[in-house]
Design a protein around this motif. Structure first.
Motif, PDB file in Angstrom:
ATOM      1  N   SER A  81       0.863  -1.175   0.000  1.00  0.00           N
ATOM      2  CA  SER A  81       0.000   0.000   0.000  1.00  0.00           C
ATOM      3  C   SER A  81       0.896   1.220   0.000  1.00  0.00           C
ATOM      4  CB  SER A  81      -0.930   0.024   1.227  1.00  0.00           C
ATOM      5  OG  SER A  81      -1.859  -1.031   1.184  1.00  0.00           O
ATOM      6  N   HIS A  82       0.415   2.293  -0.629  1.00  0.00           N
ATOM      7  CA  HIS A  82       1.254   3.462  -0.840  1.00  0.00           C
ATOM      8  C   HIS A  82       0.492   4.721  -0.444  1.00  0.00           C
ATOM      9  CE1 HIS A  82       3.420   0.436  -3.043  1.00  0.00           C
ATOM     10  NE2 HIS A  82       2.413   0.304  -3.894  1.00  0.00           N
ATOM     11  N   THR A  83       1.201   5.668   0.135  1.00  0.00           N
ATOM     12  CA  THR A  83       0.576   6.904   0.597  1.00  0.00           C
ATOM     13  C   THR A  83       0.315   7.853  -0.559  1.00  0.00           C
ATOM     14  OG1 THR A  83       2.682   8.049   0.958  1.00  0.00           O
ATOM     15  CG2 THR A  83       1.837   6.675   2.777  1.00  0.00           C
ATOM     16  N   GLN A  84      -0.556   8.823  -0.330  1.00  0.00           N
ATOM     17  CA  GLN A  84      -0.807   9.848  -1.339  1.00  0.00           C
ATOM     18  C   GLN A  84       0.457  10.638  -1.640  1.00  0.00           C
ATOM     19  OE1 GLN A  84      -4.122  12.190   0.135  1.00  0.00           O
ATOM     20  NE2 GLN A  84      -5.599  10.949  -0.992  1.00  0.00           N
ATOM     21  N   GLU A  85       1.281  10.856  -0.621  1.00  0.00           N
ATOM     22  CA  GLU A  85       2.514  11.620  -0.824  1.00  0.00           C
ATOM     23  C   GLU A  85       3.461  10.872  -1.763  1.00  0.00           C
ATOM     24  OE1 GLU A  85       0.341  13.027   2.511  1.00  0.00           O
ATOM     25  OE2 GLU A  85       1.110  10.995   2.112  1.00  0.00           O
ATOM     26  N   GLU A  86       3.591   9.566  -1.564  1.00  0.00           N
ATOM     27  CA  GLU A  86       4.438   8.763  -2.456  1.00  0.00           C
ATOM     28  C   GLU A  86       3.904   8.818  -3.874  1.00  0.00           C
ATOM     29  OE1 GLU A  86       6.184   5.042   0.088  1.00  0.00           O
ATOM     30  OE2 GLU A  86       4.030   5.040  -0.294  1.00  0.00           O
ATOM     31  N   TRP A  87       2.578   8.655  -3.992  1.00  0.00           N
ATOM     32  CA  TRP A  87       1.952   8.630  -5.310  1.00  0.00           C
ATOM     33  C   TRP A  87       2.197   9.933  -6.057  1.00  0.00           C
ATOM     34  CZ3 TRP A  87      -0.651   4.976  -8.144  1.00  0.00           C
ATOM     35  CH2 TRP A  87      -1.335   5.444  -9.272  1.00  0.00           C
ATOM     36  N   ARG A  88       1.918  11.049  -5.403  1.00  0.00           N
ATOM     37  CA  ARG A  88       2.005  12.352  -6.064  1.00  0.00           C
ATOM     38  C   ARG A  88       3.443  12.743  -6.378  1.00  0.00           C
ATOM     39  NH1 ARG A  88      -2.711  14.840  -2.121  1.00  0.00           N
ATOM     40  NH2 ARG A  88      -4.451  13.813  -3.217  1.00  0.00           N
ATOM     41  N   ALA A  89       4.379  12.211  -5.601  1.00  0.00           N
ATOM     42  CA  ALA A  89       5.789  12.468  -5.886  1.00  0.00           C
ATOM     43  C   ALA A  89       6.324  11.565  -6.990  1.00  0.00           C
ATOM     44  CB  ALA A  89       6.620  12.278  -4.619  1.00  0.00           C
ATOM     45  N   GLY A  90       5.548  10.558  -7.367  1.00  0.00           N
ATOM     46  CA  GLY A  90       6.021   9.599  -8.372  1.00  0.00           C
ATOM     47  C   GLY A  90       7.139   8.735  -7.851  1.00  0.00           C
ATOM     48  N   GLU A  91       7.176   8.535  -6.532  1.00  0.00           N
ATOM     49  CA  GLU A  91       8.254   7.755  -5.917  1.00  0.00           C
ATOM     50  C   GLU A  91       7.666   6.702  -4.977  1.00  0.00           C
ATOM     51  OE1 GLU A  91      10.762  10.622  -4.042  1.00  0.00           O
ATOM     52  OE2 GLU A  91      11.695  11.248  -5.930  1.00  0.00           O
ATOM     53  N   VAL A  92       7.073   5.689  -5.569  1.00  0.00           N
ATOM     54  CA  VAL A  92       6.468   4.597  -4.818  1.00  0.00           C
ATOM     55  C   VAL A  92       7.497   3.489  -4.623  1.00  0.00           C
ATOM     56  CG1 VAL A  92       4.744   2.756  -4.946  1.00  0.00           C
ATOM     57  CG2 VAL A  92       4.107   5.097  -5.535  1.00  0.00           C
ATOM     58  N   ASP A  93       7.633   3.026  -3.397  1.00  0.00           N
ATOM     59  CA  ASP A  93       8.562   1.935  -3.085  1.00  0.00           C
ATOM     60  C   ASP A  93       7.823   0.610  -3.279  1.00  0.00           C
ATOM     61  OD1 ASP A  93      10.386   0.159  -2.098  1.00  0.00           O
ATOM     62  OD2 ASP A  93      10.682   1.146  -0.175  1.00  0.00           O
ATOM     63  N   TYR A  94       8.155  -0.082  -4.381  1.00  0.00           N
ATOM     64  CA  TYR A  94       7.471  -1.339  -4.702  1.00  0.00           C
ATOM     65  C   TYR A  94       8.427  -2.262  -5.431  1.00  0.00           C
ATOM     66  CZ  TYR A  94       3.900  -4.596  -6.401  1.00  0.00           C
ATOM     67  OH  TYR A  94       3.163  -5.727  -6.665  1.00  0.00           O
ATOM     68  N   ASN A  95       8.432  -3.508  -5.035  1.00  0.00           N
ATOM     69  CA  ASN A  95       9.300  -4.541  -5.615  1.00  0.00           C
ATOM     70  C   ASN A  95      10.771  -4.129  -5.543  1.00  0.00           C
ATOM     71  OD1 ASN A  95       9.742  -7.071  -6.704  1.00  0.00           O
ATOM     72  ND2 ASN A  95       9.486  -6.399  -8.827  1.00  0.00           N
ATOM     73  N   TYR A  96      11.161  -3.601  -4.384  1.00  0.00           N
ATOM     74  CA  TYR A  96      12.556  -3.308  -4.079  1.00  0.00           C
ATOM     75  C   TYR A  96      13.165  -2.231  -4.979  1.00  0.00           C
ATOM     76  CZ  TYR A  96      11.621  -7.625  -1.630  1.00  0.00           C
ATOM     77  OH  TYR A  96      11.046  -8.584  -0.831  1.00  0.00           O
ATOM     78  N   ARG A  97      12.320  -1.315  -5.444  1.00  0.00           N
ATOM     79  CA  ARG A  97      12.825  -0.186  -6.211  1.00  0.00           C
ATOM     80  C   ARG A  97      11.823   0.958  -6.105  1.00  0.00           C
ATOM     81  NH1 ARG A  97       9.644  -3.071  -9.539  1.00  0.00           N
ATOM     82  NH2 ARG A  97       8.863  -2.194 -11.500  1.00  0.00           N
ATOM     83  N   THR A  98      12.216   2.132  -6.502  1.00  0.00           N
ATOM     84  CA  THR A  98      11.318   3.285  -6.515  1.00  0.00           C
ATOM     85  C   THR A  98      10.783   3.462  -7.928  1.00  0.00           C
ATOM     86  OG1 THR A  98      12.540   4.358  -4.730  1.00  0.00           O
ATOM     87  CG2 THR A  98      11.125   5.752  -6.082  1.00  0.00           C
ATOM     88  N   ILE A  99       9.461   3.484  -8.063  1.00  0.00           N
ATOM     89  CA  ILE A  99       8.848   3.591  -9.383  1.00  0.00           C
ATOM     90  C   ILE A  99       7.729   4.628  -9.360  1.00  0.00           C
ATOM     91  CG2 ILE A  99       9.410   1.255 -10.125  1.00  0.00           C
ATOM     92  CD1 ILE A  99       6.621   0.392  -9.340  1.00  0.00           C
ATOM     93  N   ASP A 100       7.341   5.067 -10.545  1.00  0.00           N
ATOM     94  CA  ASP A 100       6.239   6.010 -10.718  1.00  0.00           C
ATOM     95  C   ASP A 100       5.059   5.237 -11.297  1.00  0.00           C
ATOM     96  OD1 ASP A 100       4.487   8.063 -11.256  1.00  0.00           O
ATOM     97  OD2 ASP A 100       5.947   9.300 -12.347  1.00  0.00           O
ATOM     98  N   LEU A 101       3.986   5.098 -10.503  1.00  0.00           N
ATOM     99  CA  LEU A 101       2.823   4.322 -10.940  1.00  0.00           C
ATOM    100  C   LEU A 101       1.733   5.181 -11.564  1.00  0.00           C
ATOM    101  CD1 LEU A 101       2.503   1.886  -7.906  1.00  0.00           C
ATOM    102  CD2 LEU A 101       3.312   1.331 -10.201  1.00  0.00           C
TER     103      LEU A 101
END
Length: 253
Positions: free
Chosen positions: A148-168
């Motif tokens: 699960s990802h926070t709104q802050e992560e989402w809006r920054a385009g920096e989601v921590d998923y599958n051992y890397r930072t990605i933009d979803l």
């Protein structure tokens, strides 16, 4: 008339034996990877997580139900979903019948989602499943295990998923239609839908202490998606024209 190669039985057998040797090598490689998973170090879990289950409020240790091992499937069902993710639902169709075997091999199993428990219970009844399902609503559990990802992560385009930072975040062009179609399957928009992600995690309980041992995400859960091993052995393989699968009660009969 087929455009695929044809052969005699003898020619087919010769090629099949060559492929068999490669399949055996892959099997042995899989055995080695399984051993390496088991050799990963354990990480002690000191944080107190609370879940709502059919039997009431539970801790992470309670989910073991007297067993030494716990497997969690991080099922995509957020608080604002109207229904569970279709992909996770297809995966759940495959593991539902395995739970009794795991439980009789010292492994407790739970699906965990952030939706409130009544939503999970109603959907489980609709799908005809029997596996244990816990709600982590209000808990950090899914966030700490990066499903699960926070709104802050989402809006920054920096989601921590599958051992890397990605933009979803989806594209702004016509390619967005696929994202919107998938999100509509759970009654939300793409951001609300994809702030949840699929995954599985494993834990061990020793001397009253819970340790995290393993987690996998994205295509790491392919091996748990029961239809794919069958499709990979079918004549046309996965043959996927986009998002083709449905919840099992949504196919035209």
């Amino acid at each position: 008339m087929t455009e695929h190669r044809t052969a005699t039985r003898e020619e087919w057998l010769a090629e099949r034996l060559e492929l068999l040797a490669e399949e055996k090598a892959l099997t042995h490689r899989g055995d080695e990877l399984a051993r390496r998973r088991q050799e990963l170090p354990w990480v002690r879990i000191d944080k107190e997580y609370r879940f709502e289950t059919d039997g009431g409020t539970a801790s992470l240790a309670d989910l073991f139900r007297g067993r030494s091992q716990l497997i969690v499937y991080h099922f995509m069902f957020g608080p604002d979903y109207d229904a569970g993710c279709p992909s996770c639902s297809a995966i759940a169709d495959g593991f539902n019948g395995s739970v009794v075997h795991l439980e009789n091999h010292d492994i407790s199993f739970f699906a965990v989602s952030r939706a409130p428990l009544p939503k999970l219970q109603a959907y489980r009844e609709r799908m005809g499943w029997t596996f244990p399902w816990a709600s982590s609503f209000g808990s950090d559990f899914n966030f700490d295990f990066h499903t699960s990802h926070t709104q802050e992560e989402w809006r920054a385009g920096e989601v921590d998923y599958n051992y890397r930072t990605i933009d979803l975040r989806p594209p702004d062009d016509a390619g967005r239609a696929w994202y919107d179609e998938l999100a509509a399957k759970v009654g939300t928009d793409w951001e609300t839908y994809r702030r949840e992600g699929p995954g599985m995690s494993a834990f061990v309980l020793e001397d009253g202490v819970v340790y995290h041992t393993y987690s996998t995400y994205e295509r790491g859960v392919d091996a748990l998606w029961g239809m794919y091993p069958w499709l990979d052995r079918a004549p046309l393989g996965r043959n996927e024209p986009g998002f083709w699968w449905r919840r099992h009660d949504e196919y035209a009969q």
